[in-house]
Design a protein around this motif. Structure first.
Motif, PDB file in Angstrom:
ATOM      1  N   SER A   1       6.624  -9.289  -4.172  1.00  0.00           N
ATOM      2  CA  SER A   1       5.631 -10.180  -3.393  1.00  0.00           C
ATOM      3  C   SER A   1       6.222  -9.991  -1.944  1.00  0.00           C
ATOM      4  O   SER A   1       6.226 -10.541  -1.082  1.00  0.00           O
ATOM      5  CB  SER A   1       5.993 -11.240  -3.972  1.00  0.00           C
ATOM      6  N   LEU A   2       7.600  -9.513  -2.292  1.00  0.00           N
ATOM      7  CA  LEU A   2       8.423  -9.545  -1.035  1.00  0.00           C
ATOM      8  C   LEU A   2       7.949  -8.802   0.190  1.00  0.00           C
ATOM      9  O   LEU A   2       8.283  -8.754   1.604  1.00  0.00           O
ATOM     10  CB  LEU A   2       9.417  -9.599  -0.906  1.00  0.00           C
ATOM     11  N   GLU A   3       7.635  -7.158  -0.335  1.00  0.00           N
ATOM     12  CA  GLU A   3       7.778  -6.413   0.611  1.00  0.00           C
ATOM     13  C   GLU A   3       5.876  -6.208   0.927  1.00  0.00           C
ATOM     14  O   GLU A   3       5.861  -6.283   2.781  1.00  0.00           O
ATOM     15  CB  GLU A   3       7.334  -5.144  -0.551  1.00  0.00           C
ATOM     16  N   ILE A   4       5.209  -6.623   0.668  1.00  0.00           N
ATOM     17  CA  ILE A   4       3.662  -7.357   0.987  1.00  0.00           C
ATOM     18  C   ILE A   4       3.239  -8.794   1.266  1.00  0.00           C
ATOM     19  O   ILE A   4       2.403  -8.656   1.839  1.00  0.00           O
ATOM     20  CB  ILE A   4       2.713  -6.484   0.011  1.00  0.00           C
ATOM     21  N   PHE A   5       4.007  -9.713   1.302  1.00  0.00           N
ATOM     22  CA  PHE A   5       3.173 -11.140   1.109  1.00  0.00           C
ATOM     23  C   PHE A   5       3.331 -11.546   0.896  1.00  0.00           C
ATOM     24  O   PHE A   5       2.350 -12.115   0.881  1.00  0.00           O
ATOM     25  CB  PHE A   5       3.707 -11.190   2.774  1.00  0.00           C
ATOM     26  N   CYS A   6       2.676 -11.371  -0.585  1.00  0.00           N
ATOM     27  CA  CYS A   6       1.526 -11.882  -1.087  1.00  0.00           C
ATOM     28  C   CYS A   6       2.161 -12.688  -2.481  1.00  0.00           C
ATOM     29  O   CYS A   6       3.306 -12.725  -3.108  1.00  0.00           O
ATOM     30  CB  CYS A   6       1.247 -10.910  -1.889  1.00  0.00           C
ATOM     31  N   PRO A   7       1.445 -13.740  -2.520  1.00  0.00           N
ATOM     32  CA  PRO A   7       2.112 -14.703  -4.341  1.00  0.00           C
ATOM     33  C   PRO A   7       2.332 -14.053  -5.167  1.00  0.00           C
ATOM     34  O   PRO A   7       1.569 -12.357  -5.239  1.00  0.00           O
ATOM     35  CB  PRO A   7       1.030 -15.874  -4.361  1.00  0.00           C
ATOM     36  N   TYR A   8       2.662 -13.761  -6.202  1.00  0.00           N
ATOM     37  CA  TYR A   8       2.903 -13.171  -7.766  1.00  0.00           C
ATOM     38  C   TYR A   8       2.575 -14.464  -8.614  1.00  0.00           C
ATOM     39  O   TYR A   8       2.810 -15.364  -8.374  1.00  0.00           O
ATOM     40  CB  TYR A   8       4.068 -12.656  -7.600  1.00  0.00           C
ATOM     41  N   PHE A   9       1.733 -13.788  -9.445  1.00  0.00           N
ATOM     42  CA  PHE A   9       1.710 -14.688 -10.726  1.00  0.00           C
ATOM     43  C   PHE A   9       2.582 -13.812 -12.482  1.00  0.00           C
ATOM     44  O   PHE A   9       2.264 -12.737 -12.556  1.00  0.00           O
ATOM     45  CB  PHE A   9       1.113 -14.626 -11.548  1.00  0.00           C
ATOM     46  N   VAL A  10       3.527 -13.616 -12.771  1.00  0.00           N
ATOM     47  CA  VAL A  10       4.445 -13.153 -13.965  1.00  0.00           C
ATOM     48  C   VAL A  10       4.520 -14.681 -15.192  1.00  0.00           C
ATOM     49  O   VAL A  10       4.757 -14.886 -15.088  1.00  0.00           O
ATOM     50  CB  VAL A  10       5.148 -12.895 -13.574  1.00  0.00           C
ATOM     51  N   ARG A  11       4.428 -13.596 -16.483  1.00  0.00           N
ATOM     52  CA  ARG A  11       4.633 -14.710 -18.072  1.00  0.00           C
ATOM     53  C   ARG A  11       6.123 -13.058 -18.198  1.00  0.00           C
ATOM     54  O   ARG A  11       5.796 -12.053 -18.024  1.00  0.00           O
ATOM     55  CB  ARG A  11       3.341 -14.469 -19.075  1.00  0.00           C
TER      56      ARG A  11
END
Length: 524
Positions: free
Chosen positions: A71-81
């Motif tokens: 997320s930090l590298e490509i500036f996108c949101p992340y979703f994780v369980r």
């Protein structure tokens, strides 16, 4: 975008606990509800990225780190369980999301995210094949629900003082104000000014006491046009049970309110029209009653002529006889005869006076005011018009009246009109029948303590069974042309109905008819 705006964006998107991570300092700020998800008490969490990672299950830790790193590298949101391990060793499941916030140099400075417990969903996924096959996804469902809410409702969030800190697109569309025009203001910006001070005092009293407010509000959009919203405002509490925000969801009901206002106008106009029609109906009814009286007078005129002519004939005879005796005999032995003649003249004059008086009372216009009416007196009075007719036509009548006086609330001459109509119909029925027995009318009264019943019967020609249900219809008559108006029993039914009573008829053709009038006693 400000940090506060970011917080609200995440919060309102997921309606769950949220966090903020300062990437440069490593400090993490949590909403008050997150620590219990990690089995911690308030203040036990170290509030650093490293302490956060320490509570993640060892097998999931690398997966979370990689998601954040990407997320930090490509500036996108992340979703994780992932799983978290509580201090007591319990393992629980959470779903976590995060988004990057850049600084003025377009570099990542903060990450904002949300987290929620998904133990129940994991249980469903492991026990239900639909979940295992990914047919159901709780995150997708939540997103769909929130999209539905945003499409349907005007959503706003304010701080504890009423300052707006978030509005959704639906609010902007309906109010006409942009997001930037309302943020930082209170809802006075859309006030219509139509709600009085008392309304707002009660409004604030409700939500400040922690209760949910619901009601229709009239607002005014940016163009000055009124719009109506069905409003629900819910206070949001901290863990210490203090209100710190208010969430408002409003449904636009302008079209329904306008329809209601049109309906109210139509209802008001209809009410006026109904009142006018009722007035005209009462006037028509009074005219019909009076017309029926006049028709009854025509039928009674023959008997009335006999009733008046006989006393007049006697008065003339006794007057002549008295005059002759006075002229021929001034001696004392004729005095007694003169006294008798004078008494006869006087009595017949009284009879005529009473008959004429009652005739006037019967024919006068009735007042609508109810009074206490003596039923037995009413029956006796109605017979005054028929005594001579009954005598000449050999019609006998019998009275079986209870010795107790009975009173009903009504209009005296209207109730008398009912009995006059029944007597008139019985007379005609008896005269139409070829009699092998004496012609008889019988009137009886009985009471059960609550109601008085007048049972009126004759042994006349009777009423055909096919006509029993029609006899109270206006203008229905079985009499020959020009011998009846067809209004008598219809008006009689209306008169009895207005005093709360009922009238029923039983009849066997060629054997007679019986009418039973039931009326509530006065005070019952």
């Amino acid at each position: 975008m400000s940090a506060q705006d970011d917080n609200l964006k995440i919060y309102t998107k997921y309606y769950q606990c949220f966090w903020k991570w300062n990437i440069k300092t490593g400090a993490i700020e949590w909403s008050d509800s997150i620590e219990p998800m990690f089995g911690l008490k308030k203040g036990e969490f170290g509030r650093t990225y490293e302490s956060f990672l320490s509570y993640i299950h060892p097998e999931d830790r690398e997966h979370v780190i990689e998601a954040v790193k990407l997320s930090l590298e490509i500036f996108c949101p992340y979703f994780v369980r992932h799983r978290v391990v509580w201090p007591n060793g319990e393992i629980h499941y959470v779903e976590e999301s995060g988004e990057i916030v850049k600084d003025k140099d377009n570099k990542p400075s903060r990450m904002l995210g949300s987290i929620k417990n998904i133990d129940y969903y994991v249980y469903l996924e492991t026990s239900n094949p639909l979940f295992r096959n990914k047919i159901y996804n709780p995150t997708i469902l939540m997103d769909s629900l929130l999209k539905g809410v945003n499409q349907h409702s005007l959503v706003t969030i304010t701080d504890v003082n009423g300052k707006i800190i978030y509005v959704n697109d639906k609010f902007c569309k309906i109010s006409g104000y942009s997001f930037s025009e309302v943020i930082g203001h209170n809802h006075n910006i859309t006030s219509s000014g139509l709600h009085d001070k008392t309304y707002w005092v009660n409004f604030w009293k409700t939500i400040k006491s922690g209760k949910v407010f619901n009601g229709i509000m009239v607002n005014r959009n940016k163009n000055g046009e009124l719009y109506y919203v069905d409003t629900t405002i819910v206070p949001i509490f901290t863990e210490t049970n203090e209100i710190y925000q208010y969430i408002s969801m409003r449904t636009d009901v302008t079209h329904l309110q306008k329809l209601k206002m049109k309906t109210d106008v139509y209802s008001s106009e209809l009410k006026v029209e109904v009142e006018f029609k009722e007035k005209k109906l009462r006037e028509t009814q009074a005219q019909l009653i009076q017309s029926a009286k006049l028709a009854a007078l025509g039928e009674l005129s023959s008997g009335l002529a006999h009733e008046l002519n006989n006393p007049l004939f006697l008065i003339q005879g006794f007057s002549a006889n008295l005059k002759e005796k006075i002229e021929e005999n001034h001696q004392a032995e004729g005095y007694a005869d003169m006294i008798d003649d004078a008494n006869e003249i006087y009595n017949n004059c009284i009879r005529m006076t009473n008959l004429i008086k009652h005739f006037r009372e019967f024919t006068r216009l009735s007042s609508d005011d109810f009074v206490d009416v003596d039923i037995h007196s009413t029956i006796i009075n109605s017979l005054h018009f028929f005594k001579e007719q009954f005598r000449l036509n050999e019609i006998h009548f019998e009275l079986s009246l209870n010795a107790i006086e009975y009173y009903v609330a009504g209009v005296s001459n209207r109730l008398e009109q009912v009995l006059v109509n029944l007597l008139s119909n019985s007379r005609d029925s008896l005269l139409e029948k070829v009699m092998s027995e004496r012609r008889l009318i019988h009137i009886k009264t009985i009471s059960d303590g609550n109601n008085i019943k007048i049972i009126f019967s004759d042994n006349g020609i009777g009423i055909d069974s096919k006509n029993i249900n029609k006899i109270t219809d206006p203008f229905f008559t079985t009499k020959k042309v020009n011998q009846g108006t067809g209004l008598g029993l219809s008006i009689a039914h209306s008169i009895i109905d207005e005093v709360g009573g009922a009238i029923e008829c039983k009849s066997i053709i060629n054997e007679g008819a019986e009418f039973e009038i039931t009326m509530p006693l006065k005070g019952r």
